[in-house]
Design an enzyme around this catalytic site. Sequence first.
Site, mmCIF file in Angstrom:
data_model
loop_
_atom_site.group_PDB
_atom_site.id
_atom_site.type_symbol
_atom_site.label_atom_id
_atom_site.label_comp_id
_atom_site.label_asym_id
_atom_site.label_seq_id
_atom_site.Cartn_x
_atom_site.Cartn_y
_atom_site.Cartn_z
ATOM 1 N N HIS A 1 3.239 -10.781 -12.911
ATOM 2 C CA HIS A 1 3.981 -10.184 -11.798
ATOM 3 C C HIS A 1 4.222 -11.216 -10.709
ATOM 4 C CE1 HIS A 1 4.372 -7.209 -8.279
ATOM 5 N NE2 HIS A 1 5.481 -7.187 -8.968
ATOM 6 N N HIS A 2 5.490 -11.377 -10.348
ATOM 7 C CA HIS A 2 5.875 -12.264 -9.250
ATOM 8 C C HIS A 2 6.602 -11.462 -8.181
ATOM 9 C CE1 HIS A 2 5.967 -16.278 -11.762
ATOM 10 N NE2 HIS A 2 4.747 -15.824 -11.548
ATOM 11 N N GLU A 3 5.883 -10.901 -7.241
ATOM 12 C CA GLU A 3 6.554 -10.307 -6.072
ATOM 13 C C GLU A 3 6.863 -11.459 -5.123
ATOM 14 O OE1 GLU A 3 7.692 -7.052 -5.031
ATOM 15 O OE2 GLU A 3 8.552 -8.520 -3.660
ATOM 16 N N GLU B 1 14.689 -5.238 -7.707
ATOM 17 C CA GLU B 1 15.440 -5.611 -6.484
ATOM 18 C C GLU B 1 16.334 -6.831 -6.695
ATOM 19 O OE1 GLU B 1 11.818 -5.607 -5.994
ATOM 20 O OE2 GLU B 1 11.889 -3.440 -5.787
ATOM 21 N N GLU C 1 15.489 -3.284 -12.568
ATOM 22 C CA GLU C 1 15.460 -2.036 -11.818
ATOM 23 C C GLU C 1 16.870 -1.804 -11.262
ATOM 24 O OE1 GLU C 1 12.460 -0.201 -8.515
ATOM 25 O OE2 GLU C 1 13.434 -2.085 -8.055
ATOM 26 N N GLU D 1 9.289 4.956 -8.458
ATOM 27 C CA GLU D 1 8.420 4.586 -7.330
ATOM 28 C C GLU D 1 8.670 5.456 -6.104
ATOM 29 O OE1 GLU D 1 9.107 0.649 -5.749
ATOM 30 O OE2 GLU D 1 11.223 0.714 -6.204
HETATM 31 C C1 NOJ Z 1 8.998 -2.778 -5.677
HETATM 32 C C2 NOJ Z 1 9.078 -2.605 -7.155
HETATM 33 O O1 NOJ Z 1 10.202 -1.856 -7.524
HETATM 34 C C3 NOJ Z 1 7.805 -1.948 -7.628
HETATM 35 O O2 NOJ Z 1 7.872 -1.689 -9.006
HETATM 36 C C4 NOJ Z 1 6.632 -2.809 -7.266
HETATM 37 O O3 NOJ Z 1 5.464 -2.114 -7.588
HETATM 38 C C5 NOJ Z 1 6.597 -3.139 -5.785
HETATM 39 N N1 NOJ Z 1 7.865 -3.613 -5.343
HETATM 40 C C6 NOJ Z 1 5.544 -4.181 -5.442
HETATM 41 O O4 NOJ Z 1 5.902 -5.419 -5.990
HETATM 42 CA CA CA Z 2 12.149 -1.271 -6.221
#
Ligand code: NOJ
Ligand code: CA
Length: 677
Positions: A379-381, A450, A468, A474
């Site tokens: 996961h790369h936020e 996003e 997405e 969510e």
């Molecule tokens: C928004 C993403 O759509 C979601 O899936 C994720 O859990 C959160 N950001 C945190 O990164």
């Molecule tokens: Ca989102």
Amino acid sequence: MKLWLGLILCTGYLLISTAKAEQWHIASPNGEINVQLELTTDALQYQVKFQQQPVIKASKLGLAFKNQAKLQSNLQVTKVAERQQDQNWQPLWGQRATIRDNFREITLTLRETGDKARQLQLVFRVYDDGVAFRYKVPAQAELQQVVISDELTEFNFAQNYAAWWQQAYQPQSYEYQYLNSALSSVNVAHTPLTLTDDGIAIAIHEAALVDYAAMTLRHQGENLIQFTADLVPWSNGDKVRTQTPFQSPWRTIQIAKNAVALLNSDLILNLNEPANAKIDTSYIKPGKYMGIWWEMHIGLKDWSPGPKQGATTARAKQYIDFASQHDIDGVLIEGWNQGWEGDWWQRPPTFSFTKPVKGLDMAEVTQYAKSKGVQIIGHHETAAGVAYYEAQMTAGMAYYQKLGIHSVKMGYVGPLLDQKEWHDGQFMVNHFQKVVDTAAAHGLMVNAHETVKDTGLSRTNPNLMTRESVRGMEYNGGSPDTGNSPNHTVIIPFTRGLAGPTDFTPGIFNFNYQKYRPNNRVPSTLANQLSLYVTLYSPLQMVADLPEHYQDSKGKMHPAFAFIDAVPTDWQQSIALQGEIGEFLVVARQDKHSERWFVGASNNQTARKIALPLNFLKANTDYQLTLYADAADADWRKNPSAYQIFSQVVTADSVIPLTLASGGGAALELIPFNVKN
Ligand code: NOJ
Ligand code: CA
């Protein structure tokens, strides 16, 4: 005839220009869609008809550049080339194992009549399921390094259709519910923009969005149903910064006799370039995944380190155990890395992409996953910090590669990238291409949140699995907002879904989380959640709820989980069977690797009965049907968990009556067992 008279009466100039007009015609292989191109001194214009009825009336084409005259008028055609193609191709994964690419094409080469004599090509393709066209600008002395300040493409619609749309230029980009209004009420819309009327459904979108800005559609002029391509600008107003030779993405007009038929179109993928046959695809595998995820969204756990920390070694192992018992391919661990403290979405990013958070031993977790035959999903936020991410991206991906990870989800939470650029301008388009290429170089599949909308680039980049770009599950969890309405999931297949795979994340079985989120609900029944595995297409499909919501404390499985256990994510064929936008949708899909069929029927808030003929099944064959249906008293508001399971032997001649509750649905598994010749 009327049009000609109007022009003649208007001005002498137009009389001259119409007298000089040249025309070209091109029809779809089945003859139902017709395109007319006409060159006047004003511009090259196109018109589209479906079954003899106008869909797009005369609409101009052209490009405007910064510090240069528009390239639109005083053109002459120097060459006309026509060709035809009818080929089948096999995607690595998808809704169909074989896709037919059947079109007629015309290319006009144009040159300005003045001194500069700038050149331009227009390519039009006509398929049985729609029309596509693109600009090609060859290398030339008068046009080298250029900034496109506007694309002058018009969409002059023939009727005030009913529109299903989303407003562009909003802070949460595509994460809104859809609006349904007359086309004349649309101001500026994202694509796909879906339009309907009796006997016709149309979707305007684009294909192969590469090194260009995304197209939105902006309402124009006094004519209430006239739109122009409005390219999402850079922060200084430039639309596209480029250099000749370049080409625009394909502008697409999908046309079908009704909205359901639009879902059976492969036009967007067909317009993308095939993948390079030499690339390594061995790591690319569609599949289901779980994640330390929903517990954060419902407020039970947190991304931040501390007492509510979701990402721990012990919790990851629980997910891995469950996934391994149920052939779920991957486990996502959000919050695995350092930098999530506090309100991470409200400040410039502080994430590390190589350092795990205290309490989560990545080496141990990946090793454990491997021993159980499960993949960890990285996961790369980025919190919309693109420069920050790019500085660490290669190291972050190399870190995953070293750990034996083959899949990464990334996200760009925040209203603007690097605090100034839109999520769908050329800035993001180019950044995201870099992400996909770097991921491929490290053997990683991509699931992006996003990011910019899909335009079929998975054909060229088969590691680009899903994204997405939608208001997903969510929102029902409560972060960051109030939930979706029950009809949302029967709108998105007809709108967002036309662009490509959607990581909506279905599979919620526990509707009772109001202790943490008093104002949120999943607006569906349990059977509806099952149906979404078929009606919402994604090659990576999340099994979104917590393991303990799929089985009780003694380890006894929820009986309805058997459908999730069984449903695949890669398909031999897919057929959208019946439905109406915002009302209901029924889709049947055959597993890519067996003769099993799966059907999903998803409903909106109005309870309804439908008849489902099974005539898509093989003749002379008995199938064991398992039907997961709403119980008689199921209702998303009052009784979402009430379901029933039926078993029955059926054939292609059977017609199954389905009763869909408010917010309900049905899911069917059909296994052949007795082939009679
Ligand atoms: C928004 C993403 O759509 C979601 O899936 C994720 O859990 C959160 N950001 C945190 O990164
Ligand atoms: Ca989102």
